[in-house]
Design a protein around this motif. Structure first.
Motif, PDB file in Angstrom:
ATOM      1  N   VAL B 224       0.837  -1.197   0.000  1.00  0.00           N
ATOM      2  CA  VAL B 224       0.000   0.000   0.000  1.00  0.00           C
ATOM      3  C   VAL B 224       0.875   1.252   0.000  1.00  0.00           C
ATOM      4  O   VAL B 224       0.609   2.211  -0.720  1.00  0.00           O
ATOM      5  CB  VAL B 224      -0.959  -0.012   1.205  1.00  0.00           C
ATOM      6  N   TYR B 225       1.941   1.216   0.787  1.00  0.00           N
ATOM      7  CA  TYR B 225       2.825   2.397   0.848  1.00  0.00           C
ATOM      8  C   TYR B 225       3.437   2.675  -0.516  1.00  0.00           C
ATOM      9  O   TYR B 225       3.589   3.810  -0.921  1.00  0.00           O
ATOM     10  CB  TYR B 225       3.941   2.179   1.880  1.00  0.00           C
ATOM     11  N   GLN B 226       3.791   1.593  -1.225  1.00  0.00           N
ATOM     12  CA  GLN B 226       4.437   1.774  -2.511  1.00  0.00           C
ATOM     13  C   GLN B 226       3.443   2.220  -3.576  1.00  0.00           C
ATOM     14  O   GLN B 226       3.742   3.077  -4.401  1.00  0.00           O
ATOM     15  CB  GLN B 226       5.106   0.476  -2.944  1.00  0.00           C
ATOM     16  N   GLY B 227       2.234   1.646  -3.544  1.00  0.00           N
ATOM     17  CA  GLY B 227       1.286   1.912  -4.606  1.00  0.00           C
ATOM     18  C   GLY B 227       0.505   3.202  -4.451  1.00  0.00           C
ATOM     19  O   GLY B 227       0.129   3.821  -5.437  1.00  0.00           O
ATOM     20  N   ALA B 228       0.249   3.604  -3.227  1.00  0.00           N
ATOM     21  CA  ALA B 228      -0.576   4.785  -2.994  1.00  0.00           C
ATOM     22  C   ALA B 228       0.156   6.036  -3.471  1.00  0.00           C
ATOM     23  O   ALA B 228       1.387   6.048  -3.539  1.00  0.00           O
ATOM     24  CB  ALA B 228      -0.898   4.900  -1.509  1.00  0.00           C
ATOM     25  N   ALA B 282      13.641  -4.206   5.732  1.00  0.00           N
ATOM     26  CA  ALA B 282      13.947  -2.925   5.088  1.00  0.00           C
ATOM     27  C   ALA B 282      15.289  -2.968   4.379  1.00  0.00           C
ATOM     28  O   ALA B 282      15.507  -2.247   3.409  1.00  0.00           O
ATOM     29  CB  ALA B 282      13.933  -1.804   6.125  1.00  0.00           C
ATOM     30  N   ILE B 283      16.195  -3.829   4.846  1.00  0.00           N
ATOM     31  CA  ILE B 283      17.568  -3.813   4.332  1.00  0.00           C
ATOM     32  C   ILE B 283      17.649  -4.035   2.822  1.00  0.00           C
ATOM     33  O   ILE B 283      18.297  -3.256   2.123  1.00  0.00           O
ATOM     34  CB  ILE B 283      18.437  -4.839   5.095  1.00  0.00           C
ATOM     35  N   PRO B 284      16.989  -5.092   2.266  1.00  0.00           N
ATOM     36  CA  PRO B 284      17.194  -5.324   0.822  1.00  0.00           C
ATOM     37  C   PRO B 284      16.361  -4.431  -0.098  1.00  0.00           C
ATOM     38  O   PRO B 284      16.413  -4.617  -1.311  1.00  0.00           O
ATOM     39  CB  PRO B 284      16.786  -6.795   0.651  1.00  0.00           C
ATOM     40  N   GLN B 285      15.587  -3.496   0.422  1.00  0.00           N
ATOM     41  CA  GLN B 285      14.672  -2.723  -0.438  1.00  0.00           C
ATOM     42  C   GLN B 285      15.430  -1.769  -1.349  1.00  0.00           C
ATOM     43  O   GLN B 285      16.437  -1.195  -0.956  1.00  0.00           O
ATOM     44  CB  GLN B 285      13.688  -1.912   0.421  1.00  0.00           C
ATOM     45  N   HIS B 286      14.908  -1.614  -2.575  1.00  0.00           N
ATOM     46  CA  HIS B 286      15.525  -0.649  -3.480  1.00  0.00           C
ATOM     47  C   HIS B 286      14.565   0.435  -3.918  1.00  0.00           C
ATOM     48  O   HIS B 286      14.930   1.335  -4.659  1.00  0.00           O
ATOM     49  CB  HIS B 286      16.134  -1.343  -4.694  1.00  0.00           C
ATOM     50  N   ASN B 287      13.311   0.345  -3.478  1.00  0.00           N
ATOM     51  CA  ASN B 287      12.351   1.416  -3.749  1.00  0.00           C
ATOM     52  C   ASN B 287      12.198   2.226  -2.466  1.00  0.00           C
ATOM     53  O   ASN B 287      11.957   1.665  -1.394  1.00  0.00           O
ATOM     54  CB  ASN B 287      11.017   0.795  -4.166  1.00  0.00           C
ATOM     55  N   ALA B 338       9.302  15.572  -3.838  1.00  0.00           N
ATOM     56  CA  ALA B 338      10.043  16.528  -4.660  1.00  0.00           C
ATOM     57  C   ALA B 338      10.909  15.793  -5.667  1.00  0.00           C
ATOM     58  O   ALA B 338      10.979  16.164  -6.844  1.00  0.00           O
ATOM     59  CB  ALA B 338      10.896  17.426  -3.766  1.00  0.00           C
ATOM     60  N   PHE B 339      11.561  14.722  -5.209  1.00  0.00           N
ATOM     61  CA  PHE B 339      12.459  13.988  -6.105  1.00  0.00           C
ATOM     62  C   PHE B 339      11.683  13.266  -7.206  1.00  0.00           C
ATOM     63  O   PHE B 339      12.052  13.324  -8.378  1.00  0.00           O
ATOM     64  CB  PHE B 339      13.297  12.985  -5.299  1.00  0.00           C
ATOM     65  N   SER B 340      10.576  12.608  -6.827  1.00  0.00           N
ATOM     66  CA  SER B 340       9.843  11.837  -7.841  1.00  0.00           C
ATOM     67  C   SER B 340       9.138  12.769  -8.816  1.00  0.00           C
ATOM     68  O   SER B 340       8.933  12.421  -9.977  1.00  0.00           O
ATOM     69  CB  SER B 340       8.858  10.874  -7.186  1.00  0.00           C
ATOM     70  N   ASN B 341       8.770  13.986  -8.369  1.00  0.00           N
ATOM     71  CA  ASN B 341       8.180  14.969  -9.279  1.00  0.00           C
ATOM     72  C   ASN B 341       9.149  15.311 -10.397  1.00  0.00           C
ATOM     73  O   ASN B 341       8.776  15.405 -11.559  1.00  0.00           O
ATOM     74  CB  ASN B 341       7.893  16.266  -8.506  1.00  0.00           C
ATOM     75  N   ALA B 342      10.410  15.516  -9.983  1.00  0.00           N
ATOM     76  CA  ALA B 342      11.391  15.992 -10.941  1.00  0.00           C
ATOM     77  C   ALA B 342      11.903  14.866 -11.824  1.00  0.00           C
ATOM     78  O   ALA B 342      12.184  15.071 -13.000  1.00  0.00           O
ATOM     79  CB  ALA B 342      12.550  16.661 -10.205  1.00  0.00           C
ATOM     80  N   THR B 343      12.028  13.658 -11.266  1.00  0.00           N
ATOM     81  CA  THR B 343      12.675  12.586 -12.015  1.00  0.00           C
ATOM     82  C   THR B 343      11.726  11.458 -12.377  1.00  0.00           C
ATOM     83  O   THR B 343      12.061  10.614 -13.200  1.00  0.00           O
ATOM     84  CB  THR B 343      13.822  11.979 -11.192  1.00  0.00           C
ATOM     85  N   GLY B 344      10.553  11.405 -11.730  1.00  0.00           N
ATOM     86  CA  GLY B 344       9.601  10.333 -11.995  1.00  0.00           C
ATOM     87  C   GLY B 344      10.042   8.998 -11.455  1.00  0.00           C
ATOM     88  O   GLY B 344       9.544   7.960 -11.868  1.00  0.00           O
ATOM     89  N   SER B 345      10.971   9.002 -10.504  1.00  0.00           N
ATOM     90  CA  SER B 345      11.487   7.734  -9.994  1.00  0.00           C
ATOM     91  C   SER B 345      11.443   7.695  -8.469  1.00  0.00           C
ATOM     92  O   SER B 345      11.589   8.716  -7.793  1.00  0.00           O
ATOM     93  CB  SER B 345      12.927   7.538 -10.456  1.00  0.00           C
ATOM     94  N   ASP B 346      11.207   6.493  -7.930  1.00  0.00           N
ATOM     95  CA  ASP B 346      11.285   6.277  -6.496  1.00  0.00           C
ATOM     96  C   ASP B 346      12.395   5.288  -6.156  1.00  0.00           C
ATOM     97  O   ASP B 346      12.470   4.781  -5.049  1.00  0.00           O
ATOM     98  CB  ASP B 346       9.947   5.732  -5.965  1.00  0.00           C
ATOM     99  N   VAL B 417      20.955   5.274   2.084  1.00  0.00           N
ATOM    100  CA  VAL B 417      20.347   6.319   1.260  1.00  0.00           C
ATOM    101  C   VAL B 417      21.199   7.575   1.312  1.00  0.00           C
ATOM    102  O   VAL B 417      21.455   8.216   0.284  1.00  0.00           O
ATOM    103  CB  VAL B 417      18.909   6.613   1.744  1.00  0.00           C
ATOM    104  N   VAL B 418      21.681   7.926   2.502  1.00  0.00           N
ATOM    105  CA  VAL B 418      22.531   9.107   2.636  1.00  0.00           C
ATOM    106  C   VAL B 418      23.803   8.922   1.814  1.00  0.00           C
ATOM    107  O   VAL B 418      24.250   9.825   1.102  1.00  0.00           O
ATOM    108  CB  VAL B 418      22.881   9.356   4.122  1.00  0.00           C
TER     109      VAL B 418
END
Lengths: 165, 471
Positions: B224-228, B282-287, B338-346, B417-418
Motif C-alpha cells: 500500500v505504501y508503494q502503490g498509494a 527494510a535492508i534489501p529494499q531498493h524502492n 520533490a524527487f519523484s516529481n522531478a525525475t519520476g522515480s522512487d 540512502v545518505v
C-alpha cells in the motif's frame, strides 16, 4: 433458549447458515456464490429473530438479503459473464485458510464454551424499535452523527473511484 | 450534551463540504489547497482552545481532554503538511484535487474522533470513517494500476481487521454490559480470569495492530505504501499510525486497565517481532517508498515497546515519539515527493549524487533520515530515548536492548540512502527542481526536526500534561 423446540430451530438455522456460507467461498460459479450469500444473510436474520431482536432482523432482510445482494448480482451481471464456470477466483491457499479457520474455531469454542456471562435482571417485554430509537438519539447520538459523515465519505469516495476521467 | 465541545469537528466537516463545493466553481485547484490549509489552521486554533478543558459529553462518548487535544493537533498538522506536499505532486493528480482535499479532511475527521471517543461504538464508527477515506485516497491515482492494487489490498485486509476488532468489541460488551470505556474498566476486573476475556482483548489488539502495521498484521503496509500516491503514503505512515496508537492507549489504560499484565505480555511479543521484521525486511529494499513502509513498521515496533512499558505515567514517551516521528517522516516524504516529481522515480539508486544536483534537498532529506536513525540532538533521538528509557524504568531491560540492537540495524539502511545521495556519482547532473510549496513543507519539517530536538523541554511538558488524563 430453554424451550427444546427453539433450540432445535436454532440448530436448523445455524446449519443452513454455515452450509450456505461455505458455499459462498467454495462455489466456483460466482453467481451461485452470490445466491448462497442471500441464504446466509437470511439465516443470520433468523438467528436475530430467535434472539428477540426483531428490528435488527427486519433490517438484515431489507438491507443485506435485499438491497446489498441485489446490487451485488447486478454488479456481477454487468461486469462479467455469470455463465462462466470458474468465475469465482480461487488460489492455492485454501488449505492454509482452512487450517487457520479450524484453529480459530477451536479457540472460540474453548473460550466461549467456558465463558460465564454477567446476568442482568430480566426486563419487561417491549418493542426493540422503541428502545433502539431512544438509545440512538440519547446515549449513541454522537456515533449516529459520525456515521452520517462515514456514509458521506463512502459515497463521495465511491463516485470518485467509479467516475470516468 | 454540550454541542460547543464539537465545534472543531463540526468546523472540519463544514470545511470539507466547502472544499467540495468550491471545487465545482473554482478551477484553481492549487487555490483550493491553500483554502484547505487555512481552514485546517482555523480548526487547529479551535482545538488548541480546548486545552485544559478535560470534560466529557454525550454520555461519555465524547472526551475532550489534553490527550485528545494533543492527538487532534497532531492529525491536523499532519493533514496540513500533506496538503502542502500534495499541491505540486504530479500533474495528473491535479484533475481530482478538490475531492482529494475533501476526502483527506474526512479521514482527519475520523481520526480526531478516534482520539477523543470514550465509547466503543463511537471509536469503531470513527475508525471506519478514517479507514474508508484512506482506502479511497490510496486508489486516487486511477490511471496507475499499482494505486488500484494498493487500494484493493488495503480495503480487503482492512475489512478483515475491522471484523476482528468488532468481534472483540462485541465480546467486551457481552462481558461488561457496556460500551463505555470507563464502565468497561470497572466491570472487566471481575471477568479477568476468564479465557473469553483474554480472547476479547486479543481480538481488539489484533484489529488495532492492523491499523498501526504491527507484525504479523503488516502484510498490507509495503504494497500500500508503494502503490498509494506519495502524499497519501505520508499521511498513512504518520496520522493513521498515530490514530491507532491513540485508540490503543485509551483502551488499554481505561477499559483494559485491570488486565495490564496480560496486554503487557502481548505488546512485548508484538514489539519484538515488529521491530525485528520491519528492520530486517527494510535492508534489501531498493524502492524508497517501500523502504519507508518497512521503516514505519519498525517505528511501530518501537512504539509497541512503549506500550509494553506503559504503566502509571508511561504514556508521555509514546506521545513524544509520535510527535517526533510525525515531523520527521513528513519531511522525508516531502523530499521523496520533490524527487519523484522531478525525475519520476522512487528508486534509491536514482538518488545518486543528489547532494551535488540539489544540495538543499539532499540536506533536508538527510536531516530527516538522521532523525529516523535517532542521532542527537534531532527529534527522533529524544523520541527513541524516552521510550527506551521507559522500558528500562519498568524493568524491561532486555526489551530495551533488543530495541537498541534493532536501532543499530536500521542505521544501515538509512545511511545507505545518505551514502547514495552524497558519495555516489550522479548519473544525471541536471539540478532537481523543488517547487516552492514542497520547499516550504521540507523546510518546516526540517526546522521542526531540529526544534523538537533542541526545545524538547516544553514539548515533553505538553506530552506529560496530555498523558496525565490516562490514569
Amino acid at each position: 433458549m430453554s424451550d427444546p423446540l427453539v433450540t432445535l430451530v436454532f440448530y436448523g438455522i445455524a446449519a443452513v447458515t454455515i452450509v450456505a456460507a461455505i458455499g459462498v467461498v467454495s462455489l466456483r460459479n460466482i453467481y451461485r456464490a452470490a445466491l448462497c450469500l442471500v441464504l446466509t444473510f437470511l439465516g443470520v436474520a433468523g438467528v436475530y429473530i430467535l434472539l428477540n431482536a426483531d428490528f435488527v432482523a427486519v433490517m438484515q432482510v431489507l438491507i443485506y438479503a435485499g438491497a446489498v445482494t441485489t446490487m451485488l448480482l447486478f454488479a456481477i451481471m454487468l461486469t462479467r459473464s455469470p455463465g462462466s464456470p470458474r468465475s469465482n477466483a480461487a488460489n492455492r491457499q485454501s488449505g492454509l485458510a482452512l487450517f487457520a479457520v479450524l484453529v480459530l474455531v477451536v479457540l472460540l469454542v474453548l473460550a466461549l464454551g467456558t465463558a460465564v456471562w454477567p446476568q442482568t435482571a430480566p426486563v419487561a417485554a417491549q418493542s426493540s424499535v422503541d428502545v433502539l430509537a431512544k438509545q440512538l438519539f440519547t446515549t449513541y447520538a454522537l456515533p449516529f452523527e459520525i456515521a452520517s459523515v462515514l456514509l458521506l465519505a463512502a459515497m463521495v469516495g465511491a463516485i470518485i473511484l467509479a467516475r470516468e476521467d | 450534551m454540550n454541542l460547543a465541545l464539537l465545534n472543531p469537528e463540526i468546523a472540519l466537516v463544514v470545511l470539507a463540504l466547502f472544499v467540495f463545493a468550491l471545487d465545482l466553481v473554482w478551477s484553481n485547484k492549487r487555490g483550493i489547497g491553500y483554502v484547505t490549509i487555512a481552514g485546517l489552521a482555523g480548526v487547529a486554533a479551535l482545538v488548541a482552545g480546548q486545552f485544559g478543558l478535560n470534560t466529557t459529553s454525550f454520555s461519555g462518548a465524547l472526551i475532550v481532554d489534553n490527550f485528545a487535544v494533543f492527538f487532534n493537533l497532531l492529525f491536523l498538522g499532519a493533514a496540513a503538511l500533506v496538503v502542502l506536499a500534495a499541491l505540486q505532486y504530479g500533474e495528473q493528480f491535479l484533475h481530482w484535487r478538490g475531492e482529494f482535499y475533501g476526502v483527506l479532511l474526512f479521514a482527519t475527521f475520523g481520526m480526531m474522533f478516534m482520539a477523543s471517543s470514550g465509547d466503543l461504538i463511537a471509536i469503531y464508527v470513527a475508525l471506519e470513517t478514517a479507514s474508508i477515506s484512506l482506502y479511497v485516497l490510496a486508489g486516487f491515482r486511477k490511471h496507475d494500476p499499482a494505486s488500484g492494487e494498493a487500494a484493493l489490498k488495503y480495503l480487503l485486509l482492512g475489512a478483515l481487521a475491522s471484523a476482528v476488532l468488532l468481534y472483540g468489541m462485541a465480546l467486551l460488551y457481552g462481558l461488561t454490559g457496556s460500551t463505555n470505556l470507563a464502565a468497561i474498566g470497572q466491570q472487566i476486573a471481575g471477568q479477568a480470569g476468564q479465557p473469553v476475556t483474554l480472547l476479547a482483548m486479543t481480538l481488539v489488539i489484533c484489529g488495532l495492530g492492523f491499523k498501526v502495521a504491527a507484525v504479523p498484521f503488516q502484510m498490507w503496509a509495503p504494497d500500500v505504501y508503494q502503490g498509494a500516491p506519495t502524499p497519501v503514503t505520508a499521511f498513512l505512515s504518520v496520522a493513521s499510525k498515530a490514530s491507532g496508537f491513540a485508540v490503543l492507549l485509551r483502551l488499554t489504560t481505561s477499559a483494559l486497565g485491570p488486565l495490564q499484565s496480560d496486554w503487557q505480555a502481548i505488546f512485548t511479543a508484538l514489539a519484538v517481532v515488529t521491530m525485528t521484521v520491519g528492520n530486517l525486511a527494510a535492508i534489501p529494499q531498493h524502492n524508497i517508498k517501500r523502504l519507508m513502509g518497512y521503516s514505519s513498521i519498525a517505528m511501530a515496533g518501537y512504539l509497541l515497546v512503549g506500550m509494553a512499558a506503559l504503566a502509571a505515567g508511561g504514556a508521555p514517551s509514546i506521545l513524544l515519539f509520535l510527535a517526533a516521528y510525525t515531523v520527521t517522516n513528513l519531511g522525508a516524504f516531502a523530499a521523496i515527493i520533490a524527487f519523484s516529481n522531478a525525475t519520476g522515480s522512487d528508486e534509491i539508486d536514482d538518488y545518486s549524487g543528489l547532494a551535488s544536483r540539489s544540495p538543499l534537498l539532499a540536506l533536508g532529506f538527510g536531516f530527516c533520515l538522521f532523525s529516523l536513525i535517532g542521532i542527537p540532538p534531532l527529534a527522533g533521538f529524544f523520541g527513541k530515548f524516552y521510550v527506551f528509557a521507559e522500558a528500562v524504568n519498568r524493568g524491561l531491560i532486555w526489551l530495551a536492548v533488543v530495541a537498541l540492537l534493532n536501532s543499530a540495524v536500521s542505521v544501515f539502511y538509512y545511511l545507505r540512502v545518505v551514502k547514495v545521495m552524497y558519495l555516489n556519482p550522479a548519473r544525471d547532473t541536471s539540478p532537481v527542481n523543488v517547487p516552492p510549496s514542497l520547499a516550504v513543507a521540507l523546510a518546516v519539517t526540517a526546522i521542526g526536526v531540529v526544534v523538537v530536538g533542541v526545545g524538547i523541554g516544553p514539548i515533553m511538558d505538553t506530552a506529560v500534561a496530555a498523558a496525565q488524563v490516562l490514569r
